[in-house]
Design a protein around this motif. Sequence first.
Motif, PDB file in Angstrom:
ATOM      1  N   THR A 168     -15.620 -22.541  43.045  1.00 46.11           N
ATOM      2  CA  THR A 168     -14.278 -22.932  43.466  1.00 46.11           C
ATOM      3  C   THR A 168     -14.376 -23.729  44.767  1.00 46.11           C
ATOM      4  O   THR A 168     -15.457 -23.896  45.329  1.00 46.11           O
ATOM      5  N   GLU A 169     -13.238 -24.155  45.278  1.00 49.33           N
ATOM      6  CA  GLU A 169     -13.243 -24.989  46.480  1.00 49.33           C
ATOM      7  C   GLU A 169     -13.876 -24.263  47.678  1.00 49.33           C
ATOM      8  O   GLU A 169     -14.662 -24.845  48.428  1.00 49.33           O
ATOM      9  N   LYS A 170     -13.537 -22.970  47.855  1.00 54.42           N
ATOM     10  CA  LYS A 170     -14.040 -22.227  49.009  1.00 54.42           C
ATOM     11  C   LYS A 170     -15.195 -21.284  48.663  1.00 54.42           C
ATOM     12  O   LYS A 170     -15.882 -20.802  49.564  1.00 54.42           O
ATOM     13  N   SER A 171     -15.368 -21.000  47.404  1.00 56.69           N
ATOM     14  CA  SER A 171     -16.482 -20.152  46.958  1.00 56.69           C
ATOM     15  C   SER A 171     -17.351 -20.997  46.042  1.00 56.69           C
ATOM     16  O   SER A 171     -17.162 -21.023  44.819  1.00 56.69           O
ATOM     17  N   THR A 172     -18.310 -21.688  46.640  1.00 58.11           N
ATOM     18  CA  THR A 172     -19.098 -22.646  45.866  1.00 58.11           C
ATOM     19  C   THR A 172     -20.338 -22.001  45.248  1.00 58.11           C
ATOM     20  O   THR A 172     -20.815 -20.961  45.712  1.00 58.11           O
ATOM     21  N   GLY A 173     -20.848 -22.655  44.211  1.00 61.70           N
ATOM     22  CA  GLY A 173     -22.115 -22.251  43.629  1.00 61.70           C
ATOM     23  C   GLY A 173     -22.015 -21.115  42.635  1.00 61.70           C
ATOM     24  O   GLY A 173     -20.957 -20.837  42.071  1.00 61.70           O
ATOM     25  N   THR A 174     -23.151 -20.460  42.430  1.00 60.21           N
ATOM     26  CA  THR A 174     -23.220 -19.344  41.490  1.00 60.21           C
ATOM     27  C   THR A 174     -23.507 -18.057  42.256  1.00 60.21           C
ATOM     28  O   THR A 174     -23.877 -18.079  43.428  1.00 60.21           O
ATOM     29  N   LYS A 175     -23.341 -16.948  41.562  1.00 60.41           N
ATOM     30  CA  LYS A 175     -23.582 -15.636  42.160  1.00 60.41           C
ATOM     31  C   LYS A 175     -24.143 -14.725  41.072  1.00 60.41           C
ATOM     32  O   LYS A 175     -23.719 -14.811  39.915  1.00 60.41           O
ATOM     33  N   ILE A 176     -25.075 -13.873  41.469  1.00 59.17           N
ATOM     34  CA  ILE A 176     -25.602 -12.898  40.521  1.00 59.17           C
ATOM     35  C   ILE A 176     -24.756 -11.632  40.613  1.00 59.17           C
ATOM     36  O   ILE A 176     -24.609 -11.054  41.704  1.00 59.17           O
ATOM     37  N   PHE A 177     -24.205 -11.216  39.485  1.00 56.71           N
ATOM     38  CA  PHE A 177     -23.388  -9.999  39.437  1.00 56.71           C
ATOM     39  C   PHE A 177     -24.179  -8.894  38.730  1.00 56.71           C
ATOM     40  O   PHE A 177     -24.670  -9.091  37.613  1.00 56.71           O
ATOM     41  N   SER A 178     -24.274  -7.758  39.377  1.00 52.92           N
ATOM     42  CA  SER A 178     -24.957  -6.596  38.797  1.00 52.92           C
ATOM     43  C   SER A 178     -23.898  -5.742  38.110  1.00 52.92           C
ATOM     44  O   SER A 178     -23.118  -5.059  38.783  1.00 52.92           O
ATOM     45  N   LEU A 179     -23.865  -5.781  36.803  1.00 50.12           N
ATOM     46  CA  LEU A 179     -22.840  -5.071  36.030  1.00 50.12           C
ATOM     47  C   LEU A 179     -23.400  -3.725  35.569  1.00 50.12           C
ATOM     48  O   LEU A 179     -24.446  -3.667  34.923  1.00 50.12           O
ATOM     49  N   SER A 180     -22.676  -2.642  35.908  1.00 47.13           N
ATOM     50  CA  SER A 180     -23.154  -1.308  35.525  1.00 47.13           C
ATOM     51  C   SER A 180     -21.966  -0.412  35.194  1.00 47.13           C
ATOM     52  O   SER A 180     -20.814  -0.816  35.277  1.00 47.13           O
ATOM     53  N   GLY A 181     -22.258   0.823  34.835  1.00 52.65           N
ATOM     54  CA  GLY A 181     -21.201   1.769  34.489  1.00 52.65           C
ATOM     55  C   GLY A 181     -20.948   1.803  32.995  1.00 52.65           C
ATOM     56  O   GLY A 181     -21.864   1.619  32.191  1.00 52.65           O
ATOM     57  N   HIS A 182     -19.685   2.019  32.633  1.00 50.91           N
ATOM     58  CA  HIS A 182     -19.327   2.230  31.238  1.00 50.91           C
ATOM     59  C   HIS A 182     -19.113   0.914  30.483  1.00 50.91           C
ATOM     60  O   HIS A 182     -18.031   0.631  29.969  1.00 50.91           O
ATOM     61  N   VAL A 183     -20.143   0.108  30.414  1.00 51.79           N
ATOM     62  CA  VAL A 183     -20.107  -1.116  29.608  1.00 51.79           C
ATOM     63  C   VAL A 183     -21.271  -1.068  28.610  1.00 51.79           C
ATOM     64  O   VAL A 183     -22.266  -0.389  28.831  1.00 51.79           O
TER      65      VAL A 183
END
Length: 429
Positions: free
Chosen positions: A229-244
Amino acid sequence: MHLFRYVEDPAQTRIDTYEAHGGYKAWRKVLKEMTPEQVTAEVKSSGLRGRGGAGFPAGMKWGFIPKGTTKPRYLVCNADESEPGTCKDRVLMERDPHAVIEGMAIAAYAIGCHLMFVYIRGEFGFSIDVMRTAMDEVYQKGHLGKNIHGSGYDLDMVIHTGGGAYICGEETALLNSLEGKRGNARIKPPFPAVAGLYHCPTIVNNVETLATVPHIIVRGAAWYKSLGTEKSTGTKIFSLSGHVRQPGNYELVLGHSLKDLIYSPQYGGGILGDKKLKGVIPGGSSTPFLTPDKVDVPLDYESLTAVGSMLGSGAVIVFHEETCIVWVIANLIRFYRHESCGKCTPCRDGTGWLEQIINRIEQGGGKPGDVEKIESICDNILGRTVCPLGDAAVMPIQSAIKKWRDEWQHHVEHGTCLVRTQFSLAEGV
């Protein structure tokens, strides 16, 4: 995506493979074509923000090193990853260690540093081994050492292992630990960029932040800014855990939908057992909960703040409808009470009091007024400690009481769990 592009290739840990994939191209470019000021300007222009949790602009942080200082300058890579739910930095170190080292070298060059450290959590034995092997390869290839590639620039690297304390993920406590002292946070200001390691100018950056830097140098700030986005540029690694159904680390463009991360077959795949979603912690265990009506939100710094939570470290923890929220908080406060360094009275004593009261409630021994007492203790911790650990401990508690107060009151008034009672009744029908 770029950070995770080659992490599934076991050979990526070896320097020959890394170089075959374009590795150390950015480092050579910096040494031959760019001044330190140009490197800093490029990273600043990219909009890259620190991926450790605070989200402070990386290039701006580098620019805080005092001009003309005669003191040694240091770069420290913060690899003390320990926020519950967060497990991305160790993947980068274990599967793409040269990306981390190359990013460190570029950052060191930008700030005029000749000795850089990586502070790795002591429990990460495999990460430490991989990083040490990678560092040896880097020296053998001449990417570190004296007069690197004939540039006249010298740079050395030290791998330092920590004792395994959550507080040492906070940059000033990390610096104390690196100096051989107890890992207590320092009062700021002065900030590390002015008086850091051995009271010399020091930049502390997170693993993911530094691993991103080579990509920005090679492909340019404009390319990086075109992502996100305009103020949040680039990519990010998200660690997804829990009940998924499919927990794991996913690299996404910032601004990607949280709902899509949880439900898309490409990512989380939905809630375990086809149960309903109860809540989500979107940025690590220190961030406030989101209820199901708030999960259709972009994963970026501004959007999550607007709905009352934070991006934090990007650790997304999912809870389904059969989760007792008091039990969740009892587990979290046990962690934060244990990890409090004890320096600040509100945090040291407050987390202990919270653990006692919450455990009593969770086990059916709650008393009238307990919930209000928890709220009062939280109010007297928040914003009253040297480092953010106190805030980290109480923000999820405050959020959990605000969103599920009926569950807390049921525990206190009936000595039983509202959620478990509901589902046990349903099963018996």
